[in-house]
Design a protein around this motif. Structure first.
Motif, PDB file in Angstrom:
ATOM      1  N   GLY A 134      20.981   1.138   5.340  1.00 24.92           N
ATOM      2  CA  GLY A 134      19.650   0.614   5.615  1.00 24.92           C
ATOM      3  C   GLY A 134      18.589   1.102   4.645  1.00 24.92           C
ATOM      4  N   VAL A 135      17.483   0.385   4.580  1.00 21.78           N
ATOM      5  CA  VAL A 135      16.349   0.767   3.742  1.00 21.78           C
ATOM      6  C   VAL A 135      15.662   1.973   4.371  1.00 21.78           C
ATOM      7  CG1 VAL A 135      14.127   0.039   2.793  1.00 21.78           C
ATOM      8  CG2 VAL A 135      16.047  -1.588   2.888  1.00 21.78           C
ATOM      9  N   ALA A 136      15.498   3.044   3.599  1.00 23.86           N
ATOM     10  CA  ALA A 136      15.000   4.304   4.157  1.00 23.86           C
ATOM     11  C   ALA A 136      13.764   4.835   3.449  1.00 23.86           C
ATOM     12  CB  ALA A 136      16.097   5.367   4.090  1.00 23.86           C
ATOM     13  N   SER A 137      13.319   4.187   2.394  1.00 20.23           N
ATOM     14  CA  SER A 137      12.250   4.731   1.565  1.00 20.23           C
ATOM     15  C   SER A 137      10.879   4.333   2.082  1.00 20.23           C
ATOM     16  CB  SER A 137      12.415   4.235   0.123  1.00 20.23           C
ATOM     17  OG  SER A 137      11.434   4.781  -0.710  1.00 20.23           O
ATOM     18  N   ALA A 138      10.025   5.333   2.316  1.00 22.54           N
ATOM     19  CA  ALA A 138       8.660   5.099   2.777  1.00 22.54           C
ATOM     20  C   ALA A 138       7.750   4.866   1.582  1.00 22.54           C
ATOM     21  CB  ALA A 138       8.165   6.303   3.584  1.00 22.54           C
ATOM     22  N   PRO A 139       6.897   3.852   1.608  1.00 22.41           N
ATOM     23  CA  PRO A 139       6.013   3.583   0.469  1.00 22.41           C
ATOM     24  C   PRO A 139       4.987   4.684   0.270  1.00 22.41           C
ATOM     25  CG  PRO A 139       5.436   2.194   2.334  1.00 22.41           C
ATOM     26  CD  PRO A 139       6.704   2.899   2.702  1.00 22.41           C
ATOM     27  N   LEU A 140       4.502   4.787  -0.968  1.00 24.36           N
ATOM     28  CA  LEU A 140       3.589   5.849  -1.381  1.00 24.36           C
ATOM     29  C   LEU A 140       2.283   5.234  -1.865  1.00 24.36           C
ATOM     30  CD1 LEU A 140       2.997   8.831  -2.296  1.00 24.36           C
ATOM     31  CD2 LEU A 140       4.158   8.247  -4.434  1.00 24.36           C
ATOM     32  N   VAL A 141       1.158   5.689  -1.323  1.00 30.27           N
ATOM     33  CA  VAL A 141      -0.151   5.208  -1.765  1.00 30.27           C
ATOM     34  C   VAL A 141      -0.618   6.046  -2.948  1.00 30.27           C
ATOM     35  CG1 VAL A 141      -2.578   4.956  -1.153  1.00 30.27           C
ATOM     36  CG2 VAL A 141      -0.803   4.323   0.498  1.00 30.27           C
ATOM     37  N   ASP A 142      -1.059   5.363  -4.008  1.00 32.59           N
ATOM     38  CA  ASP A 142      -1.598   6.023  -5.189  1.00 32.59           C
ATOM     39  C   ASP A 142      -2.808   5.223  -5.671  1.00 32.59           C
ATOM     40  OD1 ASP A 142      -1.742   7.820  -7.425  1.00 32.59           O
ATOM     41  OD2 ASP A 142      -0.859   6.232  -8.651  1.00 32.59           O
ATOM     42  N   GLY A 143      -4.000   5.701  -5.357  1.00 26.88           N
ATOM     43  CA  GLY A 143      -5.198   4.941  -5.695  1.00 26.88           C
ATOM     44  C   GLY A 143      -5.210   3.614  -4.965  1.00 26.88           C
ATOM     45  N   ASP A 144      -5.333   2.529  -5.707  1.00 22.59           N
ATOM     46  CA  ASP A 144      -5.296   1.190  -5.117  1.00 22.59           C
ATOM     47  C   ASP A 144      -3.899   0.601  -5.096  1.00 22.59           C
ATOM     48  OD1 ASP A 144      -8.009   0.955  -4.473  1.00 22.59           O
ATOM     49  OD2 ASP A 144      -8.521   0.359  -6.523  1.00 22.59           O
ATOM     50  N   ARG A 145      -2.913   1.418  -5.456  1.00 16.56           N
ATOM     51  CA  ARG A 145      -1.534   0.936  -5.513  1.00 16.56           C
ATOM     52  C   ARG A 145      -0.711   1.429  -4.325  1.00 16.56           C
ATOM     53  NH1 ARG A 145      -3.320   2.411 -10.324  1.00 16.56           N
ATOM     54  NH2 ARG A 145      -2.743   4.575  -9.905  1.00 16.56           N
ATOM     55  N   LEU A 146       0.211   0.599  -3.889  1.00 16.35           N
ATOM     56  CA  LEU A 146       1.246   0.997  -2.946  1.00 16.35           C
ATOM     57  C   LEU A 146       2.564   0.916  -3.689  1.00 16.35           C
ATOM     58  CD1 LEU A 146       1.789   1.723   0.118  1.00 16.35           C
ATOM     59  CD2 LEU A 146       2.625  -0.635   0.294  1.00 16.35           C
ATOM     60  N   ILE A 147       3.229   2.063  -3.865  1.00  9.35           N
ATOM     61  CA  ILE A 147       4.456   2.144  -4.644  1.00  9.35           C
ATOM     62  C   ILE A 147       5.630   2.219  -3.681  1.00  9.35           C
ATOM     63  CG2 ILE A 147       5.751   3.505  -6.312  1.00  9.35           C
ATOM     64  CD1 ILE A 147       2.999   4.452  -7.399  1.00  9.35           C
ATOM     65  N   ALA A 148       6.616   1.346  -3.905  1.00 14.12           N
ATOM     66  CA  ALA A 148       7.732   1.250  -2.964  1.00 14.12           C
ATOM     67  C   ALA A 148       9.047   1.098  -3.708  1.00 14.12           C
ATOM     68  CB  ALA A 148       7.528   0.062  -2.022  1.00 14.12           C
ATOM     69  N   LEU A 149      10.086   1.695  -3.143  1.00 15.76           N
ATOM     70  CA  LEU A 149      11.448   1.478  -3.625  1.00 15.76           C
ATOM     71  C   LEU A 149      11.943   0.190  -2.983  1.00 15.76           C
ATOM     72  CD1 LEU A 149      13.378   3.222  -5.426  1.00 15.76           C
ATOM     73  CD2 LEU A 149      14.516   3.887  -3.316  1.00 15.76           C
ATOM     74  N   VAL A 150      12.068  -0.866  -3.791  1.00 18.26           N
ATOM     75  CA  VAL A 150      12.340  -2.203  -3.282  1.00 18.26           C
ATOM     76  C   VAL A 150      13.784  -2.638  -3.542  1.00 18.26           C
ATOM     77  CG1 VAL A 150      11.697  -4.647  -3.509  1.00 18.26           C
ATOM     78  CG2 VAL A 150       9.923  -2.876  -3.469  1.00 18.26           C
ATOM     79  N   GLY A 165      14.678  -4.713  -5.886  1.00 17.58           N
ATOM     80  CA  GLY A 165      14.665  -6.128  -6.243  1.00 17.58           C
ATOM     81  C   GLY A 165      15.461  -6.404  -7.511  1.00 17.58           C
ATOM     82  N   GLU A 166      16.296  -7.422  -7.480  1.00 14.88           N
ATOM     83  CA  GLU A 166      17.123  -7.747  -8.639  1.00 14.88           C
ATOM     84  C   GLU A 166      16.440  -8.814  -9.489  1.00 14.88           C
ATOM     85  OE1 GLU A 166      21.167  -8.553  -7.486  1.00 14.88           O
ATOM     86  OE2 GLU A 166      21.209  -6.874  -6.073  1.00 14.88           O
ATOM     87  N   PRO A 167      16.486  -8.662 -10.826  1.00 14.42           N
ATOM     88  CA  PRO A 167      17.300  -7.685 -11.558  1.00 14.42           C
ATOM     89  C   PRO A 167      16.558  -6.452 -12.035  1.00 14.42           C
ATOM     90  CG  PRO A 167      16.545  -9.378 -13.067  1.00 14.42           C
ATOM     91  CD  PRO A 167      15.955  -9.724 -11.714  1.00 14.42           C
ATOM     92  N   ASP A 168      15.214  -6.416 -11.940  1.00 13.39           N
ATOM     93  CA  ASP A 168      14.459  -5.382 -12.654  1.00 13.39           C
ATOM     94  C   ASP A 168      13.353  -4.751 -11.818  1.00 13.39           C
ATOM     95  OD1 ASP A 168      12.874  -7.600 -12.447  1.00 13.39           O
ATOM     96  OD2 ASP A 168      12.257  -7.665 -14.545  1.00 13.39           O
ATOM     97  N   ALA A 169      13.513  -4.728 -10.509  1.00 14.11           N
ATOM     98  CA  ALA A 169      12.446  -4.241  -9.634  1.00 14.11           C
ATOM     99  C   ALA A 169      12.969  -3.220  -8.632  1.00 14.11           C
ATOM    100  CB  ALA A 169      11.784  -5.415  -8.910  1.00 14.11           C
ATOM    101  N   LEU A 170      13.665  -2.217  -9.144  1.00 13.45           N
ATOM    102  CA  LEU A 170      14.109  -1.153  -8.248  1.00 13.45           C
ATOM    103  C   LEU A 170      12.903  -0.514  -7.567  1.00 13.45           C
ATOM    104  CD1 LEU A 170      16.488   0.688  -7.256  1.00 13.45           C
ATOM    105  CD2 LEU A 170      15.738   2.283  -9.016  1.00 13.45           C
ATOM    106  N   VAL A 171      11.842  -0.276  -8.358  1.00 14.12           N
ATOM    107  CA  VAL A 171      10.602   0.259  -7.815  1.00 14.12           C
ATOM    108  C   VAL A 171       9.470  -0.682  -8.207  1.00 14.12           C
ATOM    109  CG1 VAL A 171      10.275   1.761  -9.831  1.00 14.12           C
ATOM    110  CG2 VAL A 171       9.085   2.291  -7.707  1.00 14.12           C
ATOM    111  N   MET A 172       8.526  -0.883  -7.278  1.00 14.25           N
ATOM    112  CA  MET A 172       7.426  -1.805  -7.511  1.00 14.25           C
ATOM    113  C   MET A 172       6.116  -1.182  -7.046  1.00 14.25           C
ATOM    114  SD  MET A 172       9.030  -5.476  -6.302  1.00 14.25           S
ATOM    115  CE  MET A 172       7.631  -6.370  -7.014  1.00 14.25           C
ATOM    116  N   ALA A 173       5.030  -1.622  -7.678  1.00  8.42           N
ATOM    117  CA  ALA A 173       3.682  -1.257  -7.234  1.00  8.42           C
ATOM    118  C   ALA A 173       2.956  -2.523  -6.820  1.00  8.42           C
ATOM    119  CB  ALA A 173       2.924  -0.546  -8.346  1.00  8.42           C
ATOM    120  N   PHE A 174       2.351  -2.471  -5.633  1.00  8.21           N
ATOM    121  CA  PHE A 174       1.578  -3.589  -5.095  1.00  8.21           C
ATOM    122  C   PHE A 174       0.115  -3.166  -4.973  1.00  8.21           C
ATOM    123  CE2 PHE A 174       5.831  -3.768  -3.155  1.00  8.21           C
ATOM    124  CZ  PHE A 174       6.248  -5.040  -3.537  1.00  8.21           C
ATOM    125  N   ASP A 175      -0.767  -4.145  -5.010  1.00 10.58           N
ATOM    126  CA  ASP A 175      -2.146  -3.886  -4.618  1.00 10.58           C
ATOM    127  C   ASP A 175      -2.128  -3.548  -3.129  1.00 10.58           C
ATOM    128  OD1 ASP A 175      -4.791  -4.548  -3.407  1.00 10.58           O
ATOM    129  OD2 ASP A 175      -5.312  -5.097  -5.456  1.00 10.58           O
TER     130      ASP A 175
END
Length: 458
Positions: free
Chosen positions: A179-195, A197-207
């Motif tokens: 199962g997915v176990a990674s909790a997202p991390l807030v950094d400034g205006d970004r939310l960083i998450a272990l996603v 995503g294939e093929p190139d989005a193991l980690v992503m930053a969202f607004d």
């Protein structure tokens, strides 16, 4: 999706302005515990007025029934956030409902819940008991990730959905075995998450306000793993550290650009324990291949490999280093302390990886034994998966247990293999507690409880 709002005056008095006073940024108030491993994800508790020794019995402020789950609670702005799961009794597969539960921190009163349907049919069946990731609270928003990759941003006052992502549908993620176990991390205006995503989005930053993608990084060549992203200041800059099944990678948290990358394969993609920082040391540890120690550069965002485990087997009598599974090790000075493959607590020389001592006293001596260690002043609060809370110190010469008290009943089943090869069925508690405002908040599969650790209560 459904939001349930109990009719209670307490909820009507909550306002965004009041919440802003208390919540602010996730790292601003050390009295709260707004995310995984506390305000800075370093597993530290800085409050004063805490007990010098544990009482014979902990004073219970409140206890509230909840459903099953592995996720620990988050505490912010007078609220407690925790996720759980309920299986549909009519389902022939593991279908059901995940839920975020929000309680009043002082009284335990239920304020609201937010539910969403999902299926655990793609997970390892024996571990299909609920969400894994601790909620992340930031200002007037809380971010929640379900075990099948549903990321939700909710309003903390009302539970209203602000935005959401479905890792599978939106990013072609393959949900990992456990199962997915990674909790997202807030950094400034970004939310960083272990996603993943294939093929190139193991980690992503969202607004963090809108959910709009800001950047993506790291090619996906295996399962996404189970790690937690952390940001550490080193080499004159802030580095986003991501431990994943093929490497330990440092990224620029603003852009996703790679600072440095140390390849290291993680067998069965079990990258669970959070990267541990101590001075210029940075350690990761895995169940099958042991630990890897990096030395962070003082003047630029680079790192050098100091040593790497070579053990091919996790049996305690066949390994000299540290083979951690769930437990995040701690680094104190030039020493590493962590729970090994079969519950043995070990002390290592951080400079060389040499094992200095081993103790059977903190956890059960079976495979996957777990404890969560939180530093407070010169000692540690430790809760193990047998349901005990301990006060302890870790020294270069051994483990020193100061006190021990029964904390909570372990309720999740785990078939654990002993060092002698036999399977031992036992109940475990694999949730990380929150330490906030003089209290400890902890859960199992039946209840969540608030317990006082304030000296004045004893």
């Amino acid at each position: 999706m459904h939001v349930h709002l109990p009719s209670h005056p307490r909820l009507r008095h909550l306002t965004v302005s009041c919440l802003a006073l208390f919540l602010l940024a996730a790292t601003a108030d050390a009295d709260d515990w707004p995310q995984w491993r506390g305000p800075t994800r370093l597993g530290g508790w800085t409050e004063t007025g805490i007990v010098d020794q544990l009482p014979d019995e902990l004073e219970v402020t409140w206890r509230v029934p909840i459903r099953s789950g592995y996720s620990g609670p988050a505490v912010a702005g007078g609220l407690v956030f925790v996720t759980d799961w309920e299986e549909d009794p009519e389902s022939r597969t593991v279908d059901g409902t995940e839920r975020l539960v929000v309680l009043d921190e002082q009284t335990g009163e239920l304020l609201w819940t937010h539910e969403w349907p999902t299926s655990y049919r793609m997970l390892m069946f024996s571990y299909a008991v609920g969400p894994r990731a601790t909620p992340t609270v930031d200002g007037d928003r809380v971010y929640v990730v379900g075990a099948t990759g549903r990321l939700l941003c909710l309003n903390v006052e009302t539970g209203a959905l602000i935005w959401e992502k479905d890792y599978i549908a939106d990013y072609d993620t393959s949900v990992p075995t456990w199962g997915v176990a990674s909790a997202p991390l807030v950094d400034g205006d970004r939310l960083i998450a272990l996603v993943g995503g294939e093929p190139d989005a193991l980690v992503m930053a969202f607004d963090k306000h809108t959910g709009e993608e800001i950047w993506r990084a790291i090619e996906v060549t295996s399962e996404m793993g189970y790690g937690q992203p952390v940001i550490y200041e080193a080499g004159g800059t802030r580095q986003l550290i991501v431990w994943h099944p093929t490497a330990l990678t440092s990224l620029n948290p603003e852009t996703g650009a790679v600072y440095w990358d140390q390849p290291w394969e993680v067998r069965e993609s079990i990258s669970v324990a959070t990267p541990a920082r101590g001075g210029d040391y940075l350690l990761v540890s895995q169940f099958y291949r042991g630990s890897m120690m990096m030395r962070l550069s003082a003047d630029r965002p680079e790192a050098t490999l100091l040593w790497q485990g070579t053990g091919r087997d996790s049996l305690p009598n066949q390994t000299d280093g540290l083979h951690a599974m769930i437990t995040t090790p701690v680094i104190i000075g030039d020493h590493v302390y962590g729970v090994g493959s079969y519950g043995e607590l070990r002390g290592l020389d951080a400079r060389t990886g040499e094992r200095l001592w081993m103790s059977p006293d903190m956890t059960a001596q079976v495979r996957w034994s777990t404890a969560f260690m939180v530093r407070h002043e010169d000692r540690y609060f430790v809760n193990n998966d047998e349901g005990f809370l301990m006060l302890a110190r870790f020294t270069p010469t051994g483990y020193v247990e100061l006190d021990r008290v029964r904390l909570i009943e372990p309720t999740s089943g785990s078939g654990s293999r002993t060092p002698h090869g036999r399977i031992e069925e036992r109940m475990v508690n694999w949730s990380h507690p929150a330490y906030a405002n003089g209290h400890m908040i902890h859960r199992n599969d039946r209840e969540i409880v608030r317990l006082s650790l304030r000296a004045l209560d004893y």
